[in-house]
Write a protein that holds these residues in place. Structure first.
Motif, PDB file in Angstrom:
ATOM      1  N   ARG A 175       0.828  -1.210   0.000  1.00  0.00           N
ATOM      2  CA  ARG A 175       0.000   0.000   0.000  1.00  0.00           C
ATOM      3  C   ARG A 175       0.860   1.257   0.000  1.00  0.00           C
ATOM      4  O   ARG A 175       0.554   2.227  -0.696  1.00  0.00           O
ATOM      5  CB  ARG A 175      -0.947   0.001   1.196  1.00  0.00           C
ATOM      6  N   ALA A 176       1.931   1.243   0.771  1.00  0.00           N
ATOM      7  CA  ALA A 176       2.811   2.417   0.836  1.00  0.00           C
ATOM      8  C   ALA A 176       3.424   2.717  -0.534  1.00  0.00           C
ATOM      9  O   ALA A 176       3.509   3.890  -0.940  1.00  0.00           O
ATOM     10  CB  ALA A 176       3.908   2.199   1.876  1.00  0.00           C
ATOM     11  N   GLU A 177       3.828   1.686  -1.234  1.00  0.00           N
ATOM     12  CA  GLU A 177       4.417   1.889  -2.565  1.00  0.00           C
ATOM     13  C   GLU A 177       3.376   2.412  -3.548  1.00  0.00           C
ATOM     14  O   GLU A 177       3.672   3.278  -4.373  1.00  0.00           O
ATOM     15  CB  GLU A 177       5.039   0.591  -3.081  1.00  0.00           C
ATOM     16  N   ILE A 178       2.156   1.903  -3.462  1.00  0.00           N
ATOM     17  CA  ILE A 178       1.102   2.391  -4.347  1.00  0.00           C
ATOM     18  C   ILE A 178       0.793   3.853  -4.058  1.00  0.00           C
ATOM     19  O   ILE A 178       0.650   4.665  -4.982  1.00  0.00           O
ATOM     20  CB  ILE A 178      -0.166   1.509  -4.234  1.00  0.00           C
ATOM     21  N   VAL A 179       0.717   4.220  -2.784  1.00  0.00           N
ATOM     22  CA  VAL A 179       0.479   5.623  -2.426  1.00  0.00           C
ATOM     23  C   VAL A 179       1.612   6.496  -2.954  1.00  0.00           C
ATOM     24  O   VAL A 179       1.370   7.581  -3.499  1.00  0.00           O
ATOM     25  CB  VAL A 179       0.310   5.792  -0.897  1.00  0.00           C
ATOM     26  N   LYS A 181      -6.684  -2.425  -6.361  1.00  0.00           N
ATOM     27  CA  LYS A 181      -5.917  -1.913  -5.217  1.00  0.00           C
ATOM     28  C   LYS A 181      -5.840  -0.397  -5.246  1.00  0.00           C
ATOM     29  O   LYS A 181      -6.049   0.269  -4.236  1.00  0.00           O
ATOM     30  CB  LYS A 181      -4.483  -2.476  -5.227  1.00  0.00           C
ATOM     31  N   VAL A 182      -5.525   0.160  -6.417  1.00  0.00           N
ATOM     32  CA  VAL A 182      -5.399   1.612  -6.557  1.00  0.00           C
ATOM     33  C   VAL A 182      -6.736   2.278  -6.256  1.00  0.00           C
ATOM     34  O   VAL A 182      -6.797   3.274  -5.527  1.00  0.00           O
ATOM     35  CB  VAL A 182      -4.891   1.989  -7.967  1.00  0.00           C
ATOM     36  N   LYS A 183      -7.794   1.717  -6.782  1.00  0.00           N
ATOM     37  CA  LYS A 183      -9.124   2.293  -6.550  1.00  0.00           C
ATOM     38  C   LYS A 183      -9.471   2.273  -5.060  1.00  0.00           C
ATOM     39  O   LYS A 183      -9.965   3.265  -4.518  1.00  0.00           O
ATOM     40  CB  LYS A 183     -10.160   1.530  -7.368  1.00  0.00           C
ATOM     41  N   LEU A 184      -9.188   1.177  -4.387  1.00  0.00           N
ATOM     42  CA  LEU A 184      -9.464   1.072  -2.954  1.00  0.00           C
ATOM     43  C   LEU A 184      -8.624   2.067  -2.153  1.00  0.00           C
ATOM     44  O   LEU A 184      -9.138   2.742  -1.256  1.00  0.00           O
ATOM     45  CB  LEU A 184      -9.198  -0.350  -2.461  1.00  0.00           C
ATOM     46  N   ILE A 185      -7.349   2.174  -2.497  1.00  0.00           N
ATOM     47  CA  ILE A 185      -6.464   3.099  -1.776  1.00  0.00           C
ATOM     48  C   ILE A 185      -6.924   4.543  -1.961  1.00  0.00           C
ATOM     49  O   ILE A 185      -6.973   5.317  -1.001  1.00  0.00           O
ATOM     50  CB  ILE A 185      -5.000   2.901  -2.207  1.00  0.00           C
ATOM     51  N   ILE A 186      -7.281   4.914  -3.183  1.00  0.00           N
ATOM     52  CA  ILE A 186      -7.759   6.280  -3.414  1.00  0.00           C
ATOM     53  C   ILE A 186      -9.044   6.518  -2.637  1.00  0.00           C
ATOM     54  O   ILE A 186      -9.225   7.581  -2.027  1.00  0.00           O
ATOM     55  CB  ILE A 186      -7.961   6.550  -4.921  1.00  0.00           C
ATOM     56  N   LYS A 187      -9.929   5.537  -2.613  1.00  0.00           N
ATOM     57  CA  LYS A 187     -11.177   5.667  -1.849  1.00  0.00           C
ATOM     58  C   LYS A 187     -10.880   5.867  -0.366  1.00  0.00           C
ATOM     59  O   LYS A 187     -11.468   6.737   0.284  1.00  0.00           O
ATOM     60  CB  LYS A 187     -12.032   4.424  -2.065  1.00  0.00           C
ATOM     61  N   GLU A 188      -9.956   5.067   0.190  1.00  0.00           N
ATOM     62  CA  GLU A 188      -9.601   5.201   1.598  1.00  0.00           C
ATOM     63  C   GLU A 188      -8.936   6.538   1.886  1.00  0.00           C
ATOM     64  O   GLU A 188      -9.229   7.180   2.896  1.00  0.00           O
ATOM     65  CB  GLU A 188      -8.682   4.064   2.022  1.00  0.00           C
ATOM     66  N   MET A 189      -8.047   6.972   0.998  1.00  0.00           N
ATOM     67  CA  MET A 189      -7.381   8.259   1.181  1.00  0.00           C
ATOM     68  C   MET A 189      -8.397   9.391   1.135  1.00  0.00           C
ATOM     69  O   MET A 189      -8.286  10.366   1.878  1.00  0.00           O
ATOM     70  CB  MET A 189      -6.310   8.461   0.108  1.00  0.00           C
ATOM     71  N   ASN A 221       2.953   6.205 -15.178  1.00  0.00           N
ATOM     72  CA  ASN A 221       3.287   4.792 -15.338  1.00  0.00           C
ATOM     73  C   ASN A 221       2.259   3.895 -14.654  1.00  0.00           C
ATOM     74  O   ASN A 221       1.877   2.851 -15.185  1.00  0.00           O
ATOM     75  CB  ASN A 221       4.682   4.494 -14.775  1.00  0.00           C
ATOM     76  N   LEU A 222       1.835   4.308 -13.480  1.00  0.00           N
ATOM     77  CA  LEU A 222       0.843   3.540 -12.743  1.00  0.00           C
ATOM     78  C   LEU A 222      -0.445   3.424 -13.557  1.00  0.00           C
ATOM     79  O   LEU A 222      -1.043   2.348 -13.637  1.00  0.00           O
ATOM     80  CB  LEU A 222       0.570   4.190 -11.386  1.00  0.00           C
ATOM     81  N   LEU A 223      -0.871   4.508 -14.177  1.00  0.00           N
ATOM     82  CA  LEU A 223      -2.088   4.475 -14.982  1.00  0.00           C
ATOM     83  C   LEU A 223      -1.951   3.508 -16.157  1.00  0.00           C
ATOM     84  O   LEU A 223      -2.906   2.810 -16.504  1.00  0.00           O
ATOM     85  CB  LEU A 223      -2.434   5.874 -15.481  1.00  0.00           C
ATOM     86  N   ASP A 224      -0.768   3.434 -16.741  1.00  0.00           N
ATOM     87  CA  ASP A 224      -0.534   2.462 -17.816  1.00  0.00           C
ATOM     88  C   ASP A 224      -0.671   1.040 -17.282  1.00  0.00           C
ATOM     89  O   ASP A 224      -1.283   0.187 -17.923  1.00  0.00           O
ATOM     90  CB  ASP A 224       0.852   2.650 -18.430  1.00  0.00           C
ATOM     91  N   PHE A 225      -0.107   0.790 -16.111  1.00  0.00           N
ATOM     92  CA  PHE A 225      -0.149  -0.557 -15.533  1.00  0.00           C
ATOM     93  C   PHE A 225      -1.559  -0.968 -15.130  1.00  0.00           C
ATOM     94  O   PHE A 225      -1.940  -2.129 -15.308  1.00  0.00           O
ATOM     95  CB  PHE A 225       0.779  -0.673 -14.329  1.00  0.00           C
ATOM     96  N   ILE A 226      -2.344  -0.044 -14.572  1.00  0.00           N
ATOM     97  CA  ILE A 226      -3.679  -0.442 -14.112  1.00  0.00           C
ATOM     98  C   ILE A 226      -4.596  -0.784 -15.278  1.00  0.00           C
ATOM     99  O   ILE A 226      -5.567  -1.515 -15.097  1.00  0.00           O
ATOM    100  CB  ILE A 226      -4.341   0.590 -13.178  1.00  0.00           C
ATOM    101  N   ASN A 227      -4.285  -0.311 -16.461  1.00  0.00           N
ATOM    102  CA  ASN A 227      -5.080  -0.683 -17.632  1.00  0.00           C
ATOM    103  C   ASN A 227      -4.805  -2.116 -18.065  1.00  0.00           C
ATOM    104  O   ASN A 227      -5.598  -2.700 -18.801  1.00  0.00           O
ATOM    105  CB  ASN A 227      -4.818   0.275 -18.789  1.00  0.00           C
ATOM    106  N   LYS A 228      -3.702  -2.687 -17.586  1.00  0.00           N
ATOM    107  CA  LYS A 228      -3.313  -4.051 -17.963  1.00  0.00           C
ATOM    108  C   LYS A 228      -3.499  -5.053 -16.832  1.00  0.00           C
ATOM    109  O   LYS A 228      -3.473  -6.254 -17.068  1.00  0.00           O
ATOM    110  CB  LYS A 228      -1.848  -4.060 -18.399  1.00  0.00           C
ATOM    111  N   TYR A 251      -9.747   8.373 -10.170  1.00  0.00           N
ATOM    112  CA  TYR A 251     -10.636   7.408  -9.516  1.00  0.00           C
ATOM    113  C   TYR A 251     -11.988   7.382 -10.231  1.00  0.00           C
ATOM    114  O   TYR A 251     -12.540   6.321 -10.499  1.00  0.00           O
ATOM    115  CB  TYR A 251     -10.828   7.765  -8.044  1.00  0.00           C
ATOM    116  N   ASN A 252     -12.504   8.538 -10.559  1.00  0.00           N
ATOM    117  CA  ASN A 252     -13.821   8.608 -11.188  1.00  0.00           C
ATOM    118  C   ASN A 252     -13.849   8.025 -12.591  1.00  0.00           C
ATOM    119  O   ASN A 252     -14.915   7.668 -13.082  1.00  0.00           O
ATOM    120  CB  ASN A 252     -14.324  10.054 -11.201  1.00  0.00           C
ATOM    121  N   THR A 253     -12.701   7.935 -13.245  1.00  0.00           N
ATOM    122  CA  THR A 253     -12.652   7.369 -14.593  1.00  0.00           C
ATOM    123  C   THR A 253     -12.327   5.882 -14.595  1.00  0.00           C
ATOM    124  O   THR A 253     -12.320   5.259 -15.644  1.00  0.00           O
ATOM    125  CB  THR A 253     -11.617   8.107 -15.458  1.00  0.00           C
ATOM    126  N   MET A 254     -12.083   5.310 -13.420  1.00  0.00           N
ATOM    127  CA  MET A 254     -11.734   3.888 -13.348  1.00  0.00           C
ATOM    128  C   MET A 254     -12.965   3.023 -13.464  1.00  0.00           C
ATOM    129  O   MET A 254     -14.004   3.271 -13.043  1.00  0.00           O
ATOM    130  CB  MET A 254     -11.003   3.563 -12.062  1.00  0.00           C
TER     131      MET A 254
END
Length: 71
Positions: A13-17, A42-50, A28-35, A68-71
């Protein structure tokens, strides 16, 4: 991600944040989450929690909320 993120859930989680908060790495993260649907969840959950603990008004947070809203 990196080797540090495999040591435990909290490091993962710390690395994702860290990636979310860094403008260049966020691209780069956005490129990876599309794949990778698991990483995307995980990213969506972390953004929601943050978002629950951080009602910041600065530009970066608005941009992250838009992601987050476009995911």
């Amino acid at each position: 991600m990196n080797l540090y993120s495999i040591l435990g859930a909290e490091e993962d989680r710390a690395e994702i944040v860290a990636l979310i908060m860094n403008y260049e790495e966020r691209k780069n993260l956005l490129d990876f989450i599309n794949k990778d649907r698991i990483l995307k969840r995980k990213v969506k959950l972390i953004i929601k929690e943050m978002n629950m603990v951080n009602e910041a008004k600065f530009v970066t947070w608005k941009e992250i909320k838009n992601i987050y809203n476009t995911m």
